[in-house]
Design an enzyme around this catalytic site. Structure first.
Site: not given
Ligand SMILES: CC/C=C\C/C=C\C/C=C\CCCCCCCC(=O)SCCNC(=O)CCNC(=O)[C@H](O)C(C)(C)COP(=O)(O)OP(=O)(O)OC[C@H]1O[C@@H](n2cnc3c(N)ncnc32)[C@H](O)[C@@H]1OP(=O)(O)O
Length: 230
Positions: A152, A175, A196-197
């Site tokens: 991730d 695996k 945005r994907k």
């Molecule tokens: C975040 C970083 C911040 C600061 C950076 C600074 C420094 C970096 C330092 C370290 C970073 C280290 C890397 C860390 C990486 C870790 C990342 C994570 O673990 S994040 C935590 C887990 N994820 C979540 O909690 C997200 C929960 N979900 C949401 O908040 C929302 O669903 C979303 C992902 C924000 C999307 O919501 P939106 O309202 O913005 O989008 P939608 O309009 O719903 O959808 C847009 C588009 O995407 C498709 N879609 C959405 N979700 C899915 C899915 N699960 N599967 C398939 N498709 C999906 C949706 O259908 C739309 O498609 P379209 O209609 O074709 O446009």
């Protein structure tokens, strides 16, 4: 393998604040220099150091860049993120100031030891990862949740290179089990963008590339500046 890991860990018996590069509070100005965790430390195995040196060589012509890595996000980055995406009603300043990156929150050598390198042209992120003794799942092997975490983080950094994004979906095929304290190479690549994907693929392989431990695909969504997360 486990024995050599334990030997390296004995070298870490010095308290964190006394170690070179640790966070120092300079009493005169109270200036804090954050420690960059993406640099070698005594817990790193020979394999990890060798690979690190090889990638540092690749950085010399500018095609690859090593990413610095901190326990806490730089203040300005954090402020920008909160201002743009978080409803102030859900912000607890005290908690935010104490929060740490999960993958950097364990003691040196016992948890996630890693460094990342990014190739902007290829949109590829490589993470050199050594999973420590406190990441055990099945005896002698790295926990599946820890593997998911490093995937991730690696795919996440590959996505964040394109803009602020969060994981929407992560599919993992385990695996082969990854031996504790071994070094593996996590490679992630942006394969497709649709609005945005961000679709990202990922592999976890042995250093000699002969063993494929894990394969994953991830979907990250770039955050919409007009939507709050909470
Ligand atoms: C975040 C970083 C911040 C600061 C950076 C600074 C420094 C970096 C330092 C370290 C970073 C280290 C890397 C860390 C990486 C870790 C990342 C994570 O673990 S994040 C935590 C887990 N994820 C979540 O909690 C997200 C929960 N979900 C949401 O908040 C929302 O669903 C979303 C992902 C924000 C999307 O919501 P939106 O309202 O913005 O989008 P939608 O309009 O719903 O959808 C847009 C588009 O995407 C498709 N879609 C959405 N979700 C899915 C899915 N699960 N599967 C398939 N498709 C999906 C949706 O259908 C739309 O498609 P379209 O209609 O074709 O446009």
């Amino acid at each position: 393998m486990l024995r050599s890991c334990a030997t390296r860990l004995r070298a870490l018996a010095v308290p964190p604040a006394r170690r070179p590069g640790a966070v120092w509070r300079l009493f005169s100005s109270e200036k804090v220099i954050p420690k960059d965790y993406g640099l070698p430390n005594p817990s790193w195995s020979k394999d990890l150091r060798l690979l690190f040196d090889q990638f540092m060589k690749k950085c010399e012509d500018g095609s690859w860049k090593r990413l610095p890595s901190y326990r806490q996000n730089p203040t300005q980055t954090l402020k920008d993120f909160q201002t743009r995406f978080v409803d102030p009603r859900f912000m607890n300043e005290e908690q935010v100031s104490k929060a740490q990156q999960f993958s950097r929150s364990l003691e040196e050598g016992l948890g996630f030891e890693y460094v990342m390198f990014y190739n902007k042209v290829e949109k590829k992120m490589v993470c050199l990862f050594q999973g420590g003794l406190h990441l055990q799942g099945v005896p002698g092997f790295v926990h599946g949740g820890a593997i998911a975490t490093i995937i991730d983080v690696t795919t996440g950094m590959c996505a964040i290179a394109e803009g602020i994004a969060m994981t929407a979906n992560l599919n993992i095929d385990y695996k082969k089990p990854i031996p504790l304290c071994s070094v593996v190479v996590v490679t992630s690549q942006l394969s497709k963008t649709e609005g945005r994907k961000l679709f990202i693929s990922c592999t976890v392989q042995s250093v000699d590339e002969k063993t494929l431990y894990t394969q994953a695909t991830a979907l990250f969504i770039k955050l919409d500046p007009d939507k709050r997360l909470t």
